[in-house]
Design an enzyme around this catalytic site. Structure first.
Site, mmCIF file in Angstrom:
data_model
loop_
_atom_site.group_PDB
_atom_site.id
_atom_site.type_symbol
_atom_site.label_atom_id
_atom_site.label_comp_id
_atom_site.label_asym_id
_atom_site.label_seq_id
_atom_site.Cartn_x
_atom_site.Cartn_y
_atom_site.Cartn_z
ATOM 1 N N SER A 135 0.458 -1.238 -0.059
ATOM 2 C CA SER A 135 -0.327 0.005 0.001
ATOM 3 C C SER A 135 1.156 1.526 -0.177
ATOM 4 C CB SER A 135 -0.704 0.105 1.477
ATOM 5 O OG SER A 135 -1.708 0.899 1.451
ATOM 6 N N TYR A 148 -2.974 -0.096 10.325
ATOM 7 C CA TYR A 148 -2.664 -0.077 9.116
ATOM 8 C C TYR A 148 -1.456 -0.604 7.883
ATOM 9 C CZ TYR A 148 -4.022 -0.657 4.087
ATOM 10 O OH TYR A 148 -3.928 -1.613 2.945
#
Ligand code: NDP
Length: 237
Positions: A135, A148
């Site tokens: 990501s 995250y």
């Protein structure tokens, strides 16, 4: 033969469809078998080769049995796309500790389970390709993304470590998407983080943009190792 985790929606689904349309045999894995079967039914009716398997990536034994079964039935696996992920954004002081655990289990342990399952096969075969869907969160932390991002920094580090340590015949790629339209943000329960995500999502890419990056990495000649691709919407800073 490409094994894709988290292929029941979003980036995994788009990647499964694109690779199958390109002529690869695809094994699409995720927990929601009904969703996978709907996708594989459609792709098969278009004349492409794909099969569905139920898999929870947090179950190390199940991951390893699935890989053993595919190798037994198909002879080999060329590529693992470690895509399954959870993004339960929240401020740390909300103390959503079960959600922290969930992200660590899926995004870090799930990825390691995949690597552990395919690496002996790739080394034995002298060929293989591990593609991690990390990501932009593996490169920057924003408010609500601490856990995250920590899991995605870990995903980045694990994939880079694999590249450094594994036999040169094994290719290793990290793909870091910016904001992509998918179901990912629908699981966020903290109102502050959910609201913030709405702003980000205003400029999201289609999942096909990331599927295209996976296809690019796979389609290179065997001696070309595409190590990292970052794909952001032009409007994302
Ligand atoms: P989706 O929520 O649409 O897809 C996530 C997939 O992961 C689903 O297919 C889900 O399937 C699967 N999954 C979740 N938990 C498990 C589990 N325990 N075992 C197996 N599969 C699991 O989101 P995206 O397509 O957006 O996400 C795909 C990847 O892309 C993730 O790693 C995410 O972090 C990453 N990413 C996404 C971005 C975005 O903006 N969308 C940006 C950057 C990275 P099922 O529920 O059926 O198991």
């Amino acid at each position: 033969m490409v094994l894709i985790t988290g292929a029941s929606s979003g980036i995994g689904e788009a990647t499964a469809r694109m690779l199958a349309a390109e002529g690869h045999h695809v094994v699409a894995a995720a927990r929601r078998l009904d969703r996978l079967q709907a996708i594989t039914g459609e792709v098969t009716s278009q004349g492409h080769s794909i099969e569905a398997h139920e898999l929870d990536v947090t179950d190390r034994a199940a991951f390893s049995s699935l890989v053993a079964r595919i190798v037994d039935e198909r002879g080999h696996i060329d590529v693992l796309v470690g895509n399954a992920g959870a993004m339960l954004l929240s401020r740390l002081d909300s103390l959503l500790v079960d959600q922290w655990d969930r992200m660590i289990d899926v995004n870090v342990r799930g990825l390691l389970h995949g690597i552990a399952a395919v690496l002996p096969h790739f080394e034995h075969r002298g060929q293989g390709h591990v593609i991690t869907i990390a990501s932009i969160g593996a490169h920057q932390v924003v408010g609500t993304s601490a856990v995250y991002s920590a899991t995605k920094y870990a995903a980045w580090a694990l994939t880079e470590g694999l590249r450094l340590e594994s036999d040169p015949s094994i290719r290793v790629t990290t793909i870091s998407p910016g904001v992509v339209e998918s179901e990912l943000a629908t699981h966020i329960t903290e109102p502050f983080a959910a609201e913030l995500m709405k702003e980000y999502r205003a400029a999201s890419l289609s999942a096909d943009a990331i599927a295209g990056a996976v296809v690019y990495a796979i389609d290179q000649p065997d001696d070309v190792d595409v190590n990292e691709i970052v794909v952001r919407p032009t409007r994302q800073r």
